[in-house]
Motif scaffolding. Structure first.
Motif, short mmCIF file in Angstrom:
data_model
loop_
_atom_site.label_atom_id
_atom_site.label_comp_id
_atom_site.label_asym_id
_atom_site.label_seq_id
_atom_site.Cartn_x
_atom_site.Cartn_y
_atom_site.Cartn_z
N PHE A 213 21.95 -5.99 54.86
CA PHE A 213 20.93 -6.88 54.30
C PHE A 213 20.18 -7.56 55.42
O PHE A 213 20.77 -8.12 56.34
CB PHE A 213 21.62 -7.93 53.41
CG PHE A 213 20.69 -9.01 52.89
CD1 PHE A 213 20.15 -8.93 51.62
CD2 PHE A 213 20.39 -10.12 53.67
CE1 PHE A 213 19.31 -9.91 51.14
CE2 PHE A 213 19.55 -11.11 53.20
CZ PHE A 213 18.99 -11.00 51.94
N ARG A 214 18.85 -7.53 55.37
CA ARG A 214 18.01 -8.26 56.32
C ARG A 214 16.98 -9.06 55.54
O ARG A 214 16.21 -8.47 54.75
CB ARG A 214 17.30 -7.30 57.29
CG ARG A 214 18.22 -6.51 58.21
CD ARG A 214 17.39 -5.67 59.19
NE ARG A 214 18.26 -4.89 60.08
CZ ARG A 214 18.60 -3.62 59.86
NH1 ARG A 214 18.16 -3.00 58.77
NH2 ARG A 214 19.37 -2.97 60.72
N GLY A 215 16.98 -10.38 55.72
CA GLY A 215 16.06 -11.22 54.97
C GLY A 215 15.41 -12.29 55.80
O GLY A 215 15.98 -12.75 56.81
N GLU A 216 14.22 -12.68 55.39
CA GLU A 216 13.51 -13.79 56.02
C GLU A 216 12.80 -14.58 54.93
O GLU A 216 12.16 -13.99 54.05
CB GLU A 216 12.50 -13.29 57.05
CG GLU A 216 11.77 -14.42 57.78
CD GLU A 216 10.82 -13.93 58.84
OE1 GLU A 216 9.95 -14.72 59.24
OE2 GLU A 216 10.94 -12.76 59.26
N ALA A 217 12.92 -15.90 54.98
CA ALA A 217 12.37 -16.73 53.92
C ALA A 217 12.13 -18.15 54.43
O ALA A 217 12.43 -18.47 55.59
CB ALA A 217 13.33 -16.76 52.73
N SER A 218 11.63 -18.99 53.55
CA SER A 218 11.48 -20.40 53.87
C SER A 218 12.85 -21.05 53.96
O SER A 218 13.75 -20.74 53.16
CB SER A 218 10.64 -21.10 52.79
OG SER A 218 10.70 -22.50 52.94
N ALA A 219 13.05 -21.97 54.89
CA ALA A 219 14.34 -22.63 55.06
C ALA A 219 14.72 -23.46 53.85
O ALA A 219 15.91 -23.75 53.63
CB ALA A 219 14.32 -23.51 56.31
N GLU A 220 13.75 -23.85 53.02
CA GLU A 220 14.06 -24.64 51.83
C GLU A 220 14.80 -23.82 50.78
O GLU A 220 15.31 -24.37 49.80
CB GLU A 220 12.79 -25.24 51.23
CG GLU A 220 11.78 -24.22 50.74
CD GLU A 220 10.51 -24.87 50.22
OE1 GLU A 220 10.54 -26.07 49.88
OE2 GLU A 220 9.47 -24.17 50.14
N GLN A 221 14.90 -22.51 50.99
CA GLN A 221 15.63 -21.67 50.05
C GLN A 221 17.14 -21.68 50.28
O GLN A 221 17.90 -21.13 49.51
CB GLN A 221 15.08 -20.24 50.09
CG GLN A 221 13.64 -20.16 49.59
CD GLN A 221 12.98 -18.80 49.74
OE1 GLN A 221 11.81 -18.70 50.06
NE2 GLN A 221 13.73 -17.74 49.48
N ILE A 222 17.57 -22.35 51.36
CA ILE A 222 19.00 -22.58 51.57
C ILE A 222 19.45 -23.66 50.59
O ILE A 222 18.84 -24.74 50.53
CB ILE A 222 19.28 -23.03 53.01
CG1 ILE A 222 18.76 -21.99 54.02
CG2 ILE A 222 20.77 -23.27 53.22
CD1 ILE A 222 18.82 -22.45 55.46
#
Length: 393
Positions: A213-222
């Protein structure tokens, strides 16, 4: 205009029954081909079952865990793979609800889930840690308001068909293995490189392949709570109770098939007692024991629901572990008895009394999460936990 009863009845029970009918029609083909139960999941979305637990303020129906468990049992009687996908989605939904409230992004996702009937999946297992979901090797990297993660996830159920995946990791590259967070990645925010194929004895339709799995997103999604809290306060109970409700559904359908077989035998020989009737009575008692265990577990969870200290206590963890152990170990003898009653017609595929799929699916119960691991954890807690000696608690 003359509307059908189905069109008029929009109760959750009726909607679940309609989905179960679709799931049952395709269950054998799903099992035989090891394919995703697309028809059943599409029916879940059409009947708006995926947002049953979402709070009303975000467009959901705010159903209780007991009501969700009832749907799991209804679907479990039709197709265990479809029911398990529904259960796993609801487990992830519970984490979002219990630990995402007050966070703008996660509340927005709840509203999207209700409006669009998004399907949530989970990536908690990882190469190198076995089945211990409370440890991670991979670590999320947060920089300039963005987060990125690479994880060797040995199992992600229905990953190719999910709309979002909730992924566990260490909170940063210097964190201890148990210092974990959970992050929501939407479908367009990650890639999946398949590393393992799900070709199994049972639960074949869950399509639980392994992926890099490789993902990148906004930190607010933690999610704004540590995974330790998520695991103890929502995930543990939701997993054990909803999984057990699915397993109860498998055993219940096996019982019904054995009962139907004996009724047919009795009609052919009026006045005589068909062989296996006493076994049916024994199965009924065993079914009641599992049902009572799950219902008691649901009641315990509902009473502790808004008490973080109680949810995190050893007594609560032991109680939930015991539900899982009792249900997972109790269903196999019931399915075995049903097969003995139905004989060759239960052993053969393609008959009204076929039980091969039930037997194979039931074997998964002791392995999700391994009963040996659960018993080991429980035994450690029992060294210091005082046993409740009352009947009513």
């Amino acid at each position: 205009m003359d509307l059908s009863a189905n069109a008029l009845d929009q109760s959750v029970k009726a909607r679940a029954a309609r989905v179960a009918s679709v799931a049952a029609a395709h269950a054998d083909d799903v099992d035989r081909g090891g394919r995703f139960p697309r028809e059943a999941v599409d029916a879940m979305k059409s009947e708006r079952l995926l947002a049953l637990m979402i709070p009303a303020e975000f467009g959901g129906e705010a159903l209780s865990y007991a009501e969700i468990a009832e749907v799991c049992t209804t679907l479990g009687q039709a197709c265990a793979s479809s029911a398990m996908i529904f259960a796993m989605h609801q487990i992830k939904t519970s984490s979002l609800i219990e630990h995402g409230r007050g966070a703008t992004w996660h509340e927005g996702l709840m509203a999207r889930l209700a409006a669009e009937q998004l399907l949530l999946a989970s990536a908690t297992t990882e190469g190198g840690i076995g089945g211990n979901l409370r440890n991670s090797i991979c670590a999320i990297d947060v920089k300039d308001g963005r987060c990125s993660l690479e994880k060797d996830a040995t199992v992600i159920s229905y990953a190719k068909h999910a709309d979002a995946i909730l992924v566990t990791s260490r909170s940063n590259k210097d964190a201890a293995p148990s210092d974990q967070v959970m992050t929501v990645f939407l479908k367009d925010q990650y890639t999946l490189e398949q590393t393992h194929t799900w070709d199994t004895l049972g639960m074949r339709g869950t399509c639980s392949d392994g992926f890099l799995f490789r993902g990148e997103a906004s930190a607010e999604q933690i999610l704004p709570h540590h995974f330790a809290e998520i695991a103890a306060q929502s995930m543990l109970a939701a997993s054990h109770l909803l999984w057990s409700s699915v397993w109860y559904g498998i055993a219940l359908d096996a019982f019904v098939r054995a009962q139907s077989f004996l009724r047919a035998a009795a009609r052919k020989a009026p006045g005589s007692q068909p062989p296996g009737l006493v076994q049916l009575a024994e199965m009924s008692a065993s079914l009641q024991t599992i049902r009572s265990t799950v219902v008691a577990g649901l009641s315990t969870f509902e009473k502790a629901h808004h008490d973080a200290d109680r949810l995190s206590s050893m007594a609560f963890a032991v109680a939930m572990n015991n539900v899982k152990i009792a249900a997972s170990e109790g269903i196999l003898p019931i399915v075995h008895q049903a097969m003995r009653i139905c004989g060759i017609l239960g052993y053969k595929n393609g008959t009204p009394f076929s039980l091969g799929r039930h037997l194979r699916d039931a074997h998964s119960a002791e392995l999700m999460i391994s009963n040996d691991r659960i018993l080991g954890n429980t035994s450690q807690m029992l060294l210091v936990q005082k046993q409740d000696t009352s009947l009513l608690g």
